[in-house]
Structures are given as structure tokens and as C-alpha cells.
Motif scaffolding. Sequence first.
Motif, PDB file in Angstrom:
ATOM      1  N   ALA A  67       0.817  -1.204   0.000  1.00 39.61           N
ATOM      2  CA  ALA A  67       0.000   0.000   0.000  1.00 39.61           C
ATOM      3  C   ALA A  67       0.856   1.262   0.000  1.00 39.61           C
ATOM      4  CB  ALA A  67      -0.928  -0.009   1.205  1.00 39.61           C
ATOM      5  N   CYS A  68       2.114   1.158   0.385  1.00 41.57           N
ATOM      6  CA  CYS A  68       2.989   2.327   0.449  1.00 41.57           C
ATOM      7  C   CYS A  68       3.643   2.643  -0.893  1.00 41.57           C
ATOM      8  CB  CYS A  68       4.090   2.102   1.483  1.00 41.57           C
ATOM      9  SG  CYS A  68       3.461   1.935   3.165  1.00 41.57           S
ATOM     10  N   VAL A  69       3.474   1.798  -1.881  1.00 41.28           N
ATOM     11  CA  VAL A  69       4.114   1.985  -3.171  1.00 41.28           C
ATOM     12  C   VAL A  69       3.246   2.893  -4.032  1.00 41.28           C
ATOM     13  CG1 VAL A  69       4.916   0.835  -5.263  1.00 41.28           C
ATOM     14  CG2 VAL A  69       5.193  -0.266  -3.050  1.00 41.28           C
ATOM     15  N   GLU A  70       3.864   3.932  -4.582  1.00 43.97           N
ATOM     16  CA  GLU A  70       3.132   4.816  -5.477  1.00 43.97           C
ATOM     17  C   GLU A  70       2.962   4.126  -6.825  1.00 43.97           C
ATOM     18  OE1 GLU A  70       4.577   8.795  -5.886  1.00 43.97           O
ATOM     19  OE2 GLU A  70       5.353   8.781  -3.856  1.00 43.97           O
ATOM     20  N   GLU A  71       1.820   4.322  -7.436  1.00 44.68           N
ATOM     21  CA  GLU A  71       1.586   3.734  -8.746  1.00 44.68           C
ATOM     22  C   GLU A  71       2.513   4.403  -9.755  1.00 44.68           C
ATOM     23  OE1 GLU A  71      -2.076   3.247 -11.878  1.00 44.68           O
ATOM     24  OE2 GLU A  71      -2.515   3.359  -9.746  1.00 44.68           O
ATOM     25  N   GLY A  72       3.107   3.581 -10.617  1.00 47.28           N
ATOM     26  CA  GLY A  72       4.019   4.104 -11.630  1.00 47.28           C
ATOM     27  C   GLY A  72       5.467   4.145 -11.179  1.00 47.28           C
ATOM     28  N   THR A  73       5.771   3.560 -10.012  1.00 45.75           N
ATOM     29  CA  THR A  73       7.154   3.487  -9.540  1.00 45.75           C
ATOM     30  C   THR A  73       7.480   2.055  -9.152  1.00 45.75           C
ATOM     31  OG1 THR A  73       6.560   3.954  -7.251  1.00 45.75           O
ATOM     32  CG2 THR A  73       7.133   5.847  -8.620  1.00 45.75           C
ATOM     33  N   TYR A  74       8.773   1.737  -9.194  1.00 42.86           N
ATOM     34  CA  TYR A  74       9.213   0.423  -8.758  1.00 42.86           C
ATOM     35  C   TYR A  74       9.258   0.408  -7.236  1.00 42.86           C
ATOM     36  CZ  TYR A  74      10.444  -0.723 -13.533  1.00 42.86           C
ATOM     37  OH  TYR A  74      10.390  -0.983 -14.866  1.00 42.86           O
ATOM     38  N   PRO A  75       8.772  -0.679  -6.609  1.00 44.14           N
ATOM     39  CA  PRO A  75       8.668  -0.687  -5.145  1.00 44.14           C
ATOM     40  C   PRO A  75       9.995  -0.634  -4.397  1.00 44.14           C
ATOM     41  CG  PRO A  75       7.943  -2.787  -6.072  1.00 44.14           C
ATOM     42  CD  PRO A  75       8.227  -1.875  -7.208  1.00 44.14           C
ATOM     43  N   LEU A  76      11.034  -1.270  -4.891  1.00 51.28           N
ATOM     44  CA  LEU A  76      12.299  -1.301  -4.154  1.00 51.28           C
ATOM     45  C   LEU A  76      13.142  -0.052  -4.364  1.00 51.28           C
ATOM     46  CD1 LEU A  76      13.361  -5.019  -4.600  1.00 51.28           C
ATOM     47  CD2 LEU A  76      12.277  -3.953  -2.639  1.00 51.28           C
ATOM     48  N   THR A  77      13.195   0.430  -5.591  1.00 49.45           N
ATOM     49  CA  THR A  77      14.064   1.569  -5.887  1.00 49.45           C
ATOM     50  C   THR A  77      13.333   2.904  -5.840  1.00 49.45           C
ATOM     51  OG1 THR A  77      13.655   1.402  -8.265  1.00 49.45           O
ATOM     52  CG2 THR A  77      15.538   0.162  -7.375  1.00 49.45           C
ATOM     53  N   GLY A  78      12.014   2.880  -6.067  1.00 46.55           N
ATOM     54  CA  GLY A  78      11.257   4.124  -6.118  1.00 46.55           C
ATOM     55  C   GLY A  78      11.399   4.843  -7.441  1.00 46.55           C
ATOM     56  N   GLU A  79      12.140   4.233  -8.389  1.00 44.56           N
ATOM     57  CA  GLU A  79      12.306   4.857  -9.701  1.00 44.56           C
ATOM     58  C   GLU A  79      10.987   4.843 -10.452  1.00 44.56           C
ATOM     59  OE1 GLU A  79      15.582   3.475 -12.081  1.00 44.56           O
ATOM     60  OE2 GLU A  79      16.696   2.931 -10.284  1.00 44.56           O
ATOM     61  N   GLU A  80      10.799   5.854 -11.280  1.00 41.05           N
ATOM     62  CA  GLU A  80       9.576   5.957 -12.051  1.00 41.05           C
ATOM     63  C   GLU A  80       9.601   4.969 -13.217  1.00 41.05           C
ATOM     64  OE1 GLU A  80       7.179   9.383 -14.524  1.00 41.05           O
ATOM     65  OE2 GLU A  80       8.490   9.966 -12.875  1.00 41.05           O
ATOM     66  N   CYS A  81       8.486   4.313 -13.462  1.00 49.02           N
ATOM     67  CA  CYS A  81       8.362   3.382 -14.584  1.00 49.02           C
ATOM     68  C   CYS A  81       8.198   4.186 -15.871  1.00 49.02           C
ATOM     69  CB  CYS A  81       7.144   2.485 -14.402  1.00 49.02           C
ATOM     70  SG  CYS A  81       7.164   1.515 -12.887  1.00 49.02           S
ATOM     71  N   SER A  82       8.718   3.640 -16.956  1.00 44.36           N
ATOM     72  CA  SER A  82       8.546   4.312 -18.249  1.00 44.36           C
ATOM     73  C   SER A  82       8.126   3.287 -19.294  1.00 44.36           C
ATOM     74  CB  SER A  82       9.848   4.992 -18.666  1.00 44.36           C
ATOM     75  OG  SER A  82      10.840   4.041 -18.960  1.00 44.36           O
ATOM     76  N   GLU A  83       7.692   3.779 -20.448  1.00 43.95           N
ATOM     77  CA  GLU A  83       7.204   2.902 -21.508  1.00 43.95           C
ATOM     78  C   GLU A  83       8.304   2.077 -22.149  1.00 43.95           C
ATOM     79  OE1 GLU A  83       4.810   4.988 -24.337  1.00 43.95           O
ATOM     80  OE2 GLU A  83       3.611   5.940 -22.786  1.00 43.95           O
ATOM     81  N   ASP A  84       9.574   2.486 -22.026  1.00 46.38           N
ATOM     82  CA  ASP A  84      10.670   1.751 -22.663  1.00 46.38           C
ATOM     83  C   ASP A  84      11.436   0.857 -21.685  1.00 46.38           C
ATOM     84  OD1 ASP A  84      11.710   3.924 -21.322  1.00 46.38           O
ATOM     85  OD2 ASP A  84      13.249   4.354 -22.814  1.00 46.38           O
ATOM     86  N   ASP A  85      10.848   0.562 -20.527  1.00 41.85           N
ATOM     87  CA  ASP A  85      11.486  -0.347 -19.575  1.00 41.85           C
ATOM     88  C   ASP A  85      11.588  -1.746 -20.177  1.00 41.85           C
ATOM     89  OD1 ASP A  85      11.843   1.545 -17.636  1.00 41.85           O
ATOM     90  OD2 ASP A  85      10.019   1.039 -16.547  1.00 41.85           O
ATOM     91  N   PRO A  86      12.759  -2.380 -20.091  1.00 42.95           N
ATOM     92  CA  PRO A  86      12.931  -3.701 -20.702  1.00 42.95           C
ATOM     93  C   PRO A  86      12.090  -4.791 -20.041  1.00 42.95           C
ATOM     94  CG  PRO A  86      14.900  -3.066 -19.494  1.00 42.95           C
ATOM     95  CD  PRO A  86      13.979  -1.884 -19.499  1.00 42.95           C
TER      96      PRO A  86
END
Length: 51
Positions: free
Chosen positions: A16-35
Motif C-alpha cells: 500500500a505504500c508503493v506509489e503507482e508508476g514506480t518500482y517498489p524497491l528503488t522508487g524509480e519511475e516506470c517508463s514505456e521503454d522499460d525492458p
Amino acid sequence: MKAWIIAVLAAFSLQACVEEGTYPLTGEECSEDDPVLDMDAADCTIPGSGI
């Protein structure tokens, strides 16, 4: 049994603490070109296991 219930509840509360659109461990933002978006379950094998 109590430890299992606590572990499950902790997992749900951490999720529940993870923001949508980010990776849970690193907190980096997800993007459309993620492998990882192109990965399939068949890509998840253990090297040398023959699976």
C-alpha cells in the motif's frame, strides 16, 4: 501460524505504500521503454537447472 499471518499482513501493508508508476524497491519511475515490459514467464529460468 501467527508468523505467517503477520508476514502476509506486512506484505499487504508495504504494498500500500508503493506509489503507482514506480518500482517498489528503488522508487524509480516506470517508463514505456522499460525492458521488463517485454519479459515473459519463460524468461524467468534458473541457469543450469534445465528448466
